[in-house]
Design an enzyme around this catalytic site. Structure first.
Site, mmCIF file in Angstrom:
data_model
loop_
_atom_site.group_PDB
_atom_site.id
_atom_site.type_symbol
_atom_site.label_atom_id
_atom_site.label_comp_id
_atom_site.label_asym_id
_atom_site.label_seq_id
_atom_site.Cartn_x
_atom_site.Cartn_y
_atom_site.Cartn_z
ATOM 1 N N CYS A 14 0.807 -1.228 0.000
ATOM 2 C CA CYS A 14 0.000 0.000 0.000
ATOM 3 C C CYS A 14 0.835 1.271 0.000
ATOM 4 C CB CYS A 14 -0.937 -0.014 1.204
ATOM 5 S SG CYS A 14 -2.164 -1.322 1.088
HETATM 6 N N1 LIG Z 1 -2.689 -6.464 1.071
HETATM 7 C C1 LIG Z 1 -3.291 -5.441 1.644
HETATM 8 O O1 LIG Z 1 -3.139 -5.216 2.860
HETATM 9 C C2 LIG Z 1 -4.218 -4.533 0.849
HETATM 10 C C3 LIG Z 1 -5.071 -3.662 1.552
HETATM 11 C C4 LIG Z 1 -5.941 -2.854 0.848
HETATM 12 C C5 LIG Z 1 -5.941 -2.898 -0.540
HETATM 13 N N2 LIG Z 1 -5.104 -3.713 -1.223
HETATM 14 C C6 LIG Z 1 -5.201 -3.715 -2.680
HETATM 15 O O2 LIG Z 1 -5.905 -4.884 -3.108
HETATM 16 C C7 LIG Z 1 -5.402 -5.341 -4.361
HETATM 17 C C8 LIG Z 1 -4.943 -6.771 -4.225
HETATM 18 O O3 LIG Z 1 -3.885 -6.822 -3.287
HETATM 19 P P1 LIG Z 1 -3.451 -8.153 -2.568
HETATM 20 O O4 LIG Z 1 -2.576 -7.741 -1.432
HETATM 21 O O5 LIG Z 1 -4.605 -9.040 -2.296
HETATM 22 O O6 LIG Z 1 -2.538 -8.840 -3.712
HETATM 23 P P2 LIG Z 1 -2.039 -10.352 -3.764
HETATM 24 O O7 LIG Z 1 -0.864 -10.355 -4.667
HETATM 25 O O8 LIG Z 1 -1.929 -10.916 -2.387
HETATM 26 O O9 LIG Z 1 -3.241 -11.122 -4.447
HETATM 27 C C9 LIG Z 1 -3.646 -10.878 -5.743
HETATM 28 C C10 LIG Z 1 -3.887 -12.214 -6.410
HETATM 29 O O10 LIG Z 1 -4.453 -11.971 -7.694
HETATM 30 C C11 LIG Z 1 -3.957 -12.969 -8.572
HETATM 31 N N3 LIG Z 1 -4.175 -12.500 -9.930
HETATM 32 C C12 LIG Z 1 -3.483 -11.585 -10.641
HETATM 33 N N4 LIG Z 1 -4.080 -11.388 -11.836
HETATM 34 C C13 LIG Z 1 -5.144 -12.213 -11.891
HETATM 35 C C14 LIG Z 1 -6.145 -12.452 -12.842
HETATM 36 N N5 LIG Z 1 -6.170 -11.794 -14.002
HETATM 37 N N6 LIG Z 1 -7.082 -13.349 -12.570
HETATM 38 C C15 LIG Z 1 -7.083 -14.001 -11.373
HETATM 39 N N7 LIG Z 1 -6.171 -13.820 -10.417
HETATM 40 C C16 LIG Z 1 -5.212 -12.920 -10.669
HETATM 41 C C17 LIG Z 1 -2.514 -13.142 -8.160
HETATM 42 O O11 LIG Z 1 -2.000 -14.381 -8.586
HETATM 43 C C18 LIG Z 1 -2.622 -13.032 -6.637
HETATM 44 O O12 LIG Z 1 -2.781 -14.293 -6.035
HETATM 45 C C19 LIG Z 1 -4.302 -4.361 -4.735
HETATM 46 O O13 LIG Z 1 -4.854 -3.344 -5.533
HETATM 47 C C20 LIG Z 1 -3.885 -3.789 -3.400
HETATM 48 O O14 LIG Z 1 -3.316 -2.502 -3.537
HETATM 49 C C21 LIG Z 1 -4.244 -4.559 -0.548
#
Ligand SMILES: NC(=O)c1ccc[n+]([C@@H]2O[C@H](COP(=O)([O-])OP(=O)(O)OC[C@H]3O[C@@H](n4cnc5c(N)ncnc54)[C@H](O)[C@@H]3O)[C@@H](O)[C@H]2O)c1
Length: 431
Positions: free
Chosen positions: A270
């Site tokens: 983030c």
């Molecule tokens: N991790 C946090 O604490 C947090 C908090 C708030 C917001 N976010 C936001 O949420 C979003 C996701 O973050 P995250 O931490 O869960 O990421 P992450 O990498 O843990 O998970 C994302 C998943 O999506 C999969 N993926 C990618 N492209 C894909 C597709 N086309 N189809 C299916 N699966 C696909 C990846 O393989 C991965 O497993 C980002 O925009 C992030 O900024 C994250």
């Protein structure tokens, strides 16, 4: 027509798809399953698909028992787009990284394309990935409309930012208020109904761009305030003032002040990334730099170098060079209580110290070396042996497992970047 969908949400007959089963998507899928929806997790990472199907979670907020209970209820994980056809509600929770300093929305684009191929009249699509204001309308909507269906008429579209705080025992997905938005009133009502089934409280805002801005405002606020105390920590030392005591005292003010503490920099998915989505958009739309974000990036990115400089000075005072010194880092994760070490400042500190010739090891009870990416240095268990074996211990993350008494008793010399040892007696320094 959104009434029909809302009815299916209310009687839990709606079929829910969550695209991306990571830190954000998996908790959403679990909660949706727990409240009674049929849930399909769509995930392209084959290793993650296999682990989830086997009942093994890599997200600390979702333990294996919870995952297995969901699997028993019928939650499935797939990488086959054909399994998504006919969904009622879909949530997109895929990564939104930076590429060469600019937003990389390729994951959102490909996820949206998959949903466009499975979209049926009356369905709802919600973007949860963090992104700049305008993404839902300008990027997601046109791709979905390539299906021939029209947003706001044939299907519903909205945005809802994720607010999870990994490892936070007080605020979970369910009890943290969720901001919701839609491209129009009917879409917003559908998004509100969907999350209303999952969380205690939803807060509707007027447009998807506003929803997108909410998330960036929240993260930019933290980024800027952390930069403020980090910069102040460096100057306070020059002024001969204890920044930690000053922060403690300022925190007694019951209004108009919020406590932030210094550290070795910012990490995770983030703070090092999201504010730059906002500054990129501001510069592109208005031509102006978003100076707060640029300054905060500058200060926070400098902190690992500052930590290494302070380590070198501390060793120097003890007639040692960094070169050849055995250094134990306490904490690789980007913050306490989480295993996530993406973009962690600890990695930069480890790399810099190793480049200067130190022998670097790290202890982090949350970071597993099995399966995932390889950490930048050898991992050792936290405890008396690892502490006694090191010439210098650097505390980078305030995991509760890093017991102050154990560190003080067994470490020869300590540099504490988190103020954990402030009230203890030890050989070394606090940031
Ligand atoms: N991790 C946090 O604490 C947090 C908090 C708030 C917001 N976010 C936001 O949420 C979003 C996701 O973050 P995250 O931490 O869960 O990421 P992450 O990498 O843990 O998970 C994302 C998943 O999506 C999969 N993926 C990618 N492209 C894909 C597709 N086309 N189809 C299916 N699966 C696909 C990846 O393989 C991965 O497993 C980002 O925009 C992030 O900024 C994250």
């Amino acid at each position: 027509m959104s009434e029909r969908l809302i009815g299916r949400i209310e009687d839990r007959s709606a079929r829910v798809v969550v695209v991306g089963q990571g830190y954000v998507g998996l908790p959403v899928a679990m909660r949706a399953s727990e409240v009674g929806f049929g849930v399909v997790g769509f995930e392209l990472d084959r290793k993650r698909v296999a682990a989830l199907r086997a009942g093994t979670s890599f997200v600390e907020d979702v333990d294996d028992d919870r995952l297995r209970a969901a699997l028993d209820r019928g939650y499935t994980v797939t990488d086959d787009a054909a399994d998504l056809v006919g969904f009622d509600a879909a949530v997109i929770s895929v990564p939104t990284p930076l590429r060469d300093g600019s937003p990389d929305l390729s994951f959102v684009e490909s996820a949206t394309r998959v949903l466009a191929g499975a979209l049926a009249p009356g369905a709802l699509v919600i973007l949860e990935s963090t992104t700049y204001p305008g993404t839902t309308e300008e990027l997601v909507r046109p791709i979905l409309e390539e299906s021939g269906l029209v947003a706001g008429t044939d299907f519903w579209l909205g945005y809802s930012p994720e607010r999870i705080d990994p490892g936070n025992p007080r605020w979970s997905f369910e009890n943290t208020p969720k901001v919701v938005s839609g491209i129009d009133a009917k879409s917003c009502a559908a998004v509100e109904a969907f999350y209303g089934a999952l969380v205690d409280k939803v807060v509707a805002v007027g447009s998807t761009a506003e929803g997108e801005l909410v998330k960036l405002l929240e993260n930019t606020f933290r980024h800027v305030n952390i930069a403020l105390v980090n910069e102040l920590a460096m100057f306070a030392r020059d002024l001969g003032v204890d920044i930690w005591s000053a922060i403690d005292a300022a925190s007694t003010k019951p209004f108009g002040y919020m406590r932030f503490t210094p550290g070795p920099g910012v990490g995770g998915h983030c703070l090092p990334i999201d504010p730059s989505y906002l500054s990129w958009r501001v510069r592109r739309q208005s031509g102006h730099p978003f100076r707060f974000v640029e300054l905060a990036n500058d200060v926070n990115e400098h902190m690992p170098d500052y930590v290494v400089t302070r380590i070198a000075a501390l060793l120097n005072r003890h007639r040692r060079a960094v070169n050849g010194t055995k250094i134990l880092l306490l904490g690789l994760a980007y913050k306490a209580g989480t295993s996530d070490w993406r973009e962690s400042p600890s990695i930069t500190v480890a790399d810099r110290l190793a480049a200067l010739g130190a022998t670097v090891t790290a202890a982090d009870p949350y970071v597993s070396t099995a399966g995932g990416p390889t950490p930048p240095c050898a991992m050792v268990p936290f405890g008396a042996e690892a502490l006694a074996d090191a010439d210098l211990t650097v505390l980078l993350v305030d995991h509760p497992e890093f017991d102050a008494a154990t560190i003080c008793e067994h470490a020869a010399l300590v540099f504490d970047t988190k103020g954990v040892l402030r009230s203890s007696s030890f050989s070394g320094e606090v940031l």
